[in-house]
Design a protein around this motif. Structure first.
Motif, PDB file in Angstrom:
ATOM      1  N   ALA A 246       0.837  -1.202   0.000  1.00 35.33           N
ATOM      2  CA  ALA A 246       0.000   0.000   0.000  1.00 35.33           C
ATOM      3  C   ALA A 246       0.871   1.251   0.000  1.00 35.33           C
ATOM      4  CB  ALA A 246      -0.904  -0.003   1.228  1.00 35.33           C
ATOM      5  N   MET A 247       0.340   2.332  -0.547  1.00 36.49           N
ATOM      6  CA  MET A 247       0.967   3.643  -0.433  1.00 36.49           C
ATOM      7  C   MET A 247       0.327   4.359   0.743  1.00 36.49           C
ATOM      8  SD  MET A 247       1.439   5.229  -4.260  1.00 36.49           S
ATOM      9  CE  MET A 247      -0.241   4.922  -4.770  1.00 36.49           C
ATOM     10  N   VAL A 248       1.156   4.999   1.560  1.00 40.32           N
ATOM     11  CA  VAL A 248       0.642   5.683   2.733  1.00 40.32           C
ATOM     12  C   VAL A 248       1.006   7.164   2.653  1.00 40.32           C
ATOM     13  CG1 VAL A 248       0.600   5.799   5.246  1.00 40.32           C
ATOM     14  CG2 VAL A 248       0.903   3.584   4.105  1.00 40.32           C
ATOM     15  N   PHE A 249      -0.006   8.020   2.693  1.00 42.63           N
ATOM     16  CA  PHE A 249       0.199   9.462   2.728  1.00 42.63           C
ATOM     17  C   PHE A 249       0.118   9.914   4.182  1.00 42.63           C
ATOM     18  CE2 PHE A 249      -0.731   8.752  -1.617  1.00 42.63           C
ATOM     19  CZ  PHE A 249      -0.227   9.833  -2.336  1.00 42.63           C
ATOM     20  N   HIS A 250       1.184  10.538   4.674  1.00 38.93           N
ATOM     21  CA  HIS A 250       1.233  11.015   6.049  1.00 38.93           C
ATOM     22  C   HIS A 250       0.884  12.510   6.040  1.00 38.93           C
ATOM     23  CE1 HIS A 250       3.137   7.271   7.435  1.00 38.93           C
ATOM     24  NE2 HIS A 250       3.663   7.264   6.208  1.00 38.93           N
ATOM     25  N   ILE A 251      -0.259  12.832   6.661  1.00 36.04           N
ATOM     26  CA  ILE A 251      -0.790  14.189   6.600  1.00 36.04           C
ATOM     27  C   ILE A 251      -1.215  14.621   7.992  1.00 36.04           C
ATOM     28  CG2 ILE A 251      -2.531  15.691   5.553  1.00 36.04           C
ATOM     29  CD1 ILE A 251      -2.860  13.563   3.330  1.00 36.04           C
ATOM     30  N   HIS A 252      -0.632  15.713   8.487  1.00 35.53           N
ATOM     31  CA  HIS A 252      -1.042  16.308   9.761  1.00 35.53           C
ATOM     32  C   HIS A 252      -1.066  15.267  10.884  1.00 35.53           C
ATOM     33  CE1 HIS A 252      -2.432  19.796  11.910  1.00 35.53           C
ATOM     34  NE2 HIS A 252      -3.542  19.201  12.324  1.00 35.53           N
ATOM     35  N   ALA A 255      -2.049   8.858   9.179  1.00 35.47           N
ATOM     36  CA  ALA A 255      -1.673   8.039   8.029  1.00 35.47           C
ATOM     37  C   ALA A 255      -2.916   7.720   7.198  1.00 35.47           C
ATOM     38  CB  ALA A 255      -1.009   6.755   8.493  1.00 35.47           C
ATOM     39  N   PHE A 256      -2.845   8.019   5.916  1.00 36.77           N
ATOM     40  CA  PHE A 256      -3.948   7.736   5.001  1.00 36.77           C
ATOM     41  C   PHE A 256      -3.450   6.729   3.973  1.00 36.77           C
ATOM     42  CE2 PHE A 256      -4.630  11.893   6.813  1.00 36.77           C
ATOM     43  CZ  PHE A 256      -5.966  11.830   7.188  1.00 36.77           C
ATOM     44  N   THR A 257      -3.999   5.536   4.051  1.00 37.97           N
ATOM     45  CA  THR A 257      -3.501   4.409   3.268  1.00 37.97           C
ATOM     46  C   THR A 257      -4.319   4.218   1.999  1.00 37.97           C
ATOM     47  OG1 THR A 257      -2.759   3.309   5.279  1.00 37.97           O
ATOM     48  CG2 THR A 257      -3.009   1.938   3.324  1.00 37.97           C
ATOM     49  N   LEU A 258      -3.607   4.076   0.882  1.00 36.97           N
ATOM     50  CA  LEU A 258      -4.244   3.701  -0.372  1.00 36.97           C
ATOM     51  C   LEU A 258      -3.920   2.237  -0.612  1.00 36.97           C
ATOM     52  CD1 LEU A 258      -3.703   6.593  -2.919  1.00 36.97           C
ATOM     53  CD2 LEU A 258      -5.462   6.295  -1.201  1.00 36.97           C
ATOM     54  N   PRO A 259      -4.895   1.339  -0.492  1.00 37.30           N
ATOM     55  CA  PRO A 259      -4.623  -0.086  -0.655  1.00 37.30           C
ATOM     56  C   PRO A 259      -4.231  -0.413  -2.086  1.00 37.30           C
ATOM     57  CG  PRO A 259      -6.976   0.307  -0.521  1.00 37.30           C
ATOM     58  CD  PRO A 259      -6.307   1.614  -0.243  1.00 37.30           C
ATOM     59  N   SER A 260      -3.707  -1.612  -2.273  1.00 34.78           N
ATOM     60  CA  SER A 260      -3.202  -1.999  -3.594  1.00 34.78           C
ATOM     61  C   SER A 260      -4.359  -2.455  -4.477  1.00 34.78           C
ATOM     62  CB  SER A 260      -2.177  -3.117  -3.447  1.00 34.78           C
ATOM     63  OG  SER A 260      -2.747  -4.198  -2.713  1.00 34.78           O
ATOM     64  N   THR A 261      -5.306  -1.578  -4.667  1.00 30.63           N
ATOM     65  CA  THR A 261      -6.429  -1.846  -5.566  1.00 30.63           C
ATOM     66  C   THR A 261      -6.304  -0.880  -6.726  1.00 30.63           C
ATOM     67  OG1 THR A 261      -7.770  -2.415  -3.654  1.00 30.63           O
ATOM     68  CG2 THR A 261      -8.917  -2.089  -5.726  1.00 30.63           C
ATOM     69  N   TYR A 262      -5.799  -1.369  -7.813  1.00 31.57           N
ATOM     70  CA  TYR A 262      -5.531  -0.499  -8.955  1.00 31.57           C
ATOM     71  C   TYR A 262      -6.592  -0.749 -10.015  1.00 31.57           C
ATOM     72  CZ  TYR A 262      -1.296   0.779  -6.670  1.00 31.57           C
ATOM     73  OH  TYR A 262      -0.409   1.269  -5.756  1.00 31.57           O
ATOM     74  N   TYR A 263      -7.343   0.279 -10.313  1.00 32.26           N
ATOM     75  CA  TYR A 263      -8.503   0.138 -11.168  1.00 32.26           C
ATOM     76  C   TYR A 263      -8.068  -0.078 -12.608  1.00 32.26           C
ATOM     77  CZ  TYR A 263     -10.758   1.697  -6.978  1.00 32.26           C
ATOM     78  OH  TYR A 263     -11.192   1.774  -5.689  1.00 32.26           O
TER      79      TYR A 263
END
Length: 304
Positions: A246-252, A255-263
């Motif tokens: 997963a890609m994880v965006f660290h904001i404020h 952690a906001f995770t984008l799972p490995s679901t690629y459309y």
């Protein structure tokens, strides 16, 4: 509080129905947090993009007034030109009186491929071309919403459910706590991202970067070096998508995770020449997103 059901256009854009004029003429528009103007095609437009879309006829509306000003808006993929007028605009059942909007006379070729007729911008007034007052600003000043915020989601399990709510939040569409992120600039819905990690390693945005939350962009867009780094850390293998990290965006501090679901087996990553990141629909569809003008914050919670 009023909600507007939206339609999904191939995971690339989300649009809903509004009406303009008296009697009302109906149009589909993209609800776009990356721009601030409302515009729709007009009967004076001869571009190919206008041939296959609904066109506004000001002569059929008893409440239309010509603003006497021209309008030109540049988007990332092309532009529109036309003129401005005032009329009653109904969004999600909310009638906004004397709303300024653009009537296109020419449109870029890419707009012929849009399912939506036009665009309804939901960013700040500073971004508006021709100093036009955005629709949501008029909703606030005309006291048409309970709270100075709007919110939406674009996902419901494996189904696509797109909803935008003006004047509040809908707890039926998110889980858990809302993470509130202060804006770093009040033009776009712009926030500070601390870093992006894959498997615990920083792959992009080292030391922090600026990003806008943009419902009008389909992908995650960033500087070329960062996007290349993210892509190499996350090479798409169409046969083992579920095993990808997963890609994880660290904001404020969150952690906001984008799972490995690629459309459609796409990364959803796109490079640009700008230092300003765009968190488009690939990011937003994971989270119920709240845009608060009262607090100048973006709220994110896991979409239900």
């Amino acid at each position: 509080v009023s909600s507007e059901q939206m339609t999904n256009d191939a995971d690339l854009a989300y649009f809903g129905v509004i009406s303009i004029g008296t009697p009302p003429q109906s149009f589909t528009v993209i609800f776009d947090t990356g721009s601030s103007n409302l515009w729709i095609p007009s009967i004076y437009c001869s571009s190919a993009a206008c041939a296959n879309h609904n066109k506004f006829n000001p002569g059929l509306s008893s409440t239309f007034k010509n603003a006497g000003k021209s309008l030109s808006i540049q988007y990332g993929t092309g532009s529109m030109t036309g003129f401005e007028g005032f009329d009653t605009v109904v969004v999600g059942g909310i009638p906004v009186k004397n709303q300024i909007f653009g009537l296109s006379q020419s449109e870029a070729p890419f707009m012929a491929h849009m399912k939506a007729d036009g665009i309804l911008g939901l960013a700040y007034p500073r971004l508006a071309a021709s100093q036009a007052t955005p629709v949501f600003d008029n909703m606030m000043t005309q006291h048409l919403v309970n709270q100075d915020m709007f919110s939406g989601c674009v996902r419901n399990g494996t189904l696509i459910l797109i909803m935008v709510t003006f004047g509040g939040v809908d707890p039926n569409h998110y889980y858990g706590q809302i993470a509130w992120i202060p804006l770093s600039s009040q033009m776009y819905w712009q926030i500070t991202v601390d870093s992006v990690t894959v498997n615990g390693q920083i792959v992009a945005c080292n030391g922090g970067c600026q990003a806008i939350v943009d419902t009008g962009t389909s992908n995650i867009v960033g500087p070329q070096a960062d996007i290349s780094s993210m892509a190499s850390a996350n090479v798409v293998n169409c046969n083992s998508i579920n095993n990808m990290p997963a890609m994880v965006f660290h904001i404020h501090g969150q952690a906001f995770t984008l799972p490995s679901t690629y459309y459609g087996c796409r990364t959803g990553l796109q490079s640009s020449n700008s230092d300003l990141w765009i968190l488009g629909d690939i990011f937003i569809r994971q989270y119920y997103s709240i845009f608060s003008r009262a607090q100048n914050m973006v709220g994110l919670a896991l979409a239900r």
